[in-house]
Write an enzyme that holds these catalytic residues in place. Structure first.
Site, PDB file in Angstrom:
ATOM      1  N   PHE A 295      98.861 -48.269  38.304  1.00  0.00           N
ATOM      2  CA  PHE A 295     100.009 -47.731  37.580  1.00  0.00           C
ATOM      3  C   PHE A 295      99.848 -48.108  36.120  1.00  0.00           C
ATOM      4  O   PHE A 295      99.971 -49.273  35.747  1.00  0.00           O
ATOM      5  CB  PHE A 295     101.349 -48.255  38.105  1.00  0.00           C
ATOM      6  CG  PHE A 295     102.514 -47.647  37.369  1.00  0.00           C
ATOM      7  CD1 PHE A 295     102.993 -46.404  37.741  1.00  0.00           C
ATOM      8  CD2 PHE A 295     103.092 -48.282  36.289  1.00  0.00           C
ATOM      9  CE1 PHE A 295     104.039 -45.809  37.044  1.00  0.00           C
ATOM     10  CE2 PHE A 295     104.142 -47.697  35.592  1.00  0.00           C
ATOM     11  CZ  PHE A 295     104.611 -46.453  35.971  1.00  0.00           C
TER      12      PHE A 295
ATOM     13  N   ASP B 270      94.854 -54.117  31.515  1.00  0.00           N
ATOM     14  CA  ASP B 270      96.257 -53.724  31.349  1.00  0.00           C
ATOM     15  C   ASP B 270      97.126 -54.898  31.775  1.00  0.00           C
ATOM     16  O   ASP B 270      97.413 -55.086  32.963  1.00  0.00           O
ATOM     17  CB  ASP B 270      96.546 -52.482  32.195  1.00  0.00           C
ATOM     18  CG  ASP B 270      97.984 -51.990  32.048  1.00  0.00           C
ATOM     19  OD1 ASP B 270      98.825 -52.753  31.546  1.00  0.00           O
ATOM     20  OD2 ASP B 270      98.266 -50.849  32.458  1.00  0.00           O
TER      21      ASP B 270
ATOM     22  N   LYS C 113     106.064 -54.458  27.344  1.00  0.00           N
ATOM     23  CA  LYS C 113     107.186 -55.054  28.063  1.00  0.00           C
ATOM     24  C   LYS C 113     107.674 -56.349  27.430  1.00  0.00           C
ATOM     25  O   LYS C 113     108.458 -56.339  26.498  1.00  0.00           O
ATOM     26  CB  LYS C 113     106.834 -55.203  29.538  1.00  0.00           C
ATOM     27  CG  LYS C 113     106.628 -53.853  30.239  1.00  0.00           C
ATOM     28  CD  LYS C 113     106.605 -53.968  31.722  1.00  0.00           C
ATOM     29  CE  LYS C 113     106.306 -52.632  32.395  1.00  0.00           C
ATOM     30  NZ  LYS C 113     107.319 -51.605  32.164  1.00  0.00           N
TER      31      LYS C 113
END
Length: 401
Positions: free
Chosen positions: A141, A226, A255
């Site tokens: 994802f 990531d 984030k």
């Protein structure tokens, strides 16, 4: 109708249905707790998918944002501003790298990394134009842009979004043999999550990241990590790659970098990699804006103390011990994760993940399900042990029903 029902009805009427949120309407939040529009309190055990690592309303971050709000919030990248150089310098040093390309969202950082890897392949490695290949892992994802869903293996993410962007090869996550076989002279990058979050907090086999690092070096391929969800303290280390002593060529951050206050993301790498960009070839109006830089600089100052990484490690050990005791007791099949991050596979007989999250919500705990009967736990790193234990006790109650 209640205030909650009114708010949800209005959202359903006018908001596009791209999410299926739990039926709770949050009005205020502090630390690890949120309060809804009717005054009910809930323990946040999701932390905005790691965006809220430092909790809701963290005083240091709010003060940093307020101070910058009074000065200047946006200049666009048409002009310099007085927070940009500090942000790029400090983030690069914090990561042990040389350069930073700031963006806003995690998906933008991934898109930027894809473009960077291709440019690097053509301009540095010498790959023939239009033939660059990036290897990714099944179950990944990395966002929801058209390019990113082109290499997703999630049918819901991919459906009806074609035609898909070419140039990607998908291999099983954790399989070094398959990864090695997929690398070719035209491969420019391997893009991986050190721990796959959306897939259910999947931790790769021991030595996997070290093997990825070895293979990418041997084949002159960039290793792009990531760390948008896994980085900045979540797993008990600053970066999840550190658990195997691995330093990638490129970090993707987001984030928690914005402290749950503003969206901030970044691609962090060497000058040899990010130096391929030239003015006008890539950009973002809001990327690296003064407000974002001010908040992110405070995030870096907080992380430098090591306090949050240590809390995640110590409370994470406690979390996984307690969850481990639930395995084999009839309801929990498996628990995975690192630090304050866990994926809990529940026996489908006990209900879907959605049903379990709804029952937890009724008891004052907010979590998120994924892939059938898996629930994810990712509380803010500032959560107290007593609150964590209270939330785990509610989970035991739900699983015992």
């Amino acid at each position: 109708m209640s205030t909650t029902q009114d708010a949800i009805a209005a959202a359903e009427a006018h908001g596009a249905h791209n999410y299926h949120p739990l039926p709770v309407v949050v009005a205020t939040a502090r630390g690890a707790w949120m309060t809804d529009v009717e005054g009910r309190r809930y323990l946040d055990m999701l932390a905005g998918y790691s965006a809220l690592n430092f909790g809701h309303g963290n005083r240091r971050l709010i003060d940093a944002a307020k101070a910058q709000l009074e000065r200047v919030t946006l200049t666009s990248r048409a002009f310099h501003h007085d927070r940009f150089a500090d942000f790029c310098t400090q983030l690069a040093e914090f990561c042990g790298m040389e350069m930073v390309l700031p963006m806003n969202t995690g998906a933008e950082a991934v898109e930027t990394a894809v473009k960077t890897a291709r440019k690097w392949g053509y301009r540095v490695k010498g790959v023939p134009d239009g033939t660059a290949k990036i290897v990714v892992a099944a179950g990944n994802f990395h966002g929801r842009t058209t390019t990113v869903v082109s290499f997703s293996t999630d049918p819901e993410a991919r459906a009806d979004h074609g035609p898909y962007t070419p140039g990607f090869e998908i291999v099983p996550y954790g399989d070094l043999t398959a990864l090695g076989a997929a690398l070719s002279d035209n491969t420019v990058a391997v893009l991986l999550e050190p721990i796959q979050g959306e897939a259910g907090v999947l931790v790769p086999p021991p030595g996997y990241l070290q093997g990825v690092r070895r293979l990418t070096r041997e084949r002159d391929v960039l290793f792009i990590a990531d760390e948008i969800q896994s980085g900045l303290g979540r797993t008990g280390r600053t970066f999840a790659c550190e658990h195997e002593g691995v330093v990638p060529d490129v970090y993707l951050l987001g984030k928690a970098l914005g402290g749950g206050v503003v969206p901030v993301s970044a691609v962090v790498s060497s000058a040899a990699v990010l130096g391929v960009h030239r003015p006008g070839e890539h950009g973002s109006t809001f990327g690296g804006n003064p407000l974002a830089c001010a908040v992110a600089l405070e995030v870096l100052a907080m992380l430098r103390t090591g306090e949050y990484q240590q809390r995640a490690a110590e409370l994470g050990d406690h979390l996984h011990r307690e969850l481990g005791l639930m395995v084999g007791a009839g309801a929990v099949r498996e628990v995975r994760g690192r630090g304050l991050w866990a994926g809990v596979d529940v026996d489908p007989v006990r209900g879907t993940g959605r049903a379990i999250t709804e029952r937890l919500m009724e008891r004052g705990v907010l979590v998120k399900d994924t892939h059938g009967s898996t629930i994810r736990l990712a509380p803010p790193l500032v959560i107290g042990k007593e609150d964590l234990d209270w939330g785990l006790e509610r989970l035991r109650e739900v699983l015992a029903d």
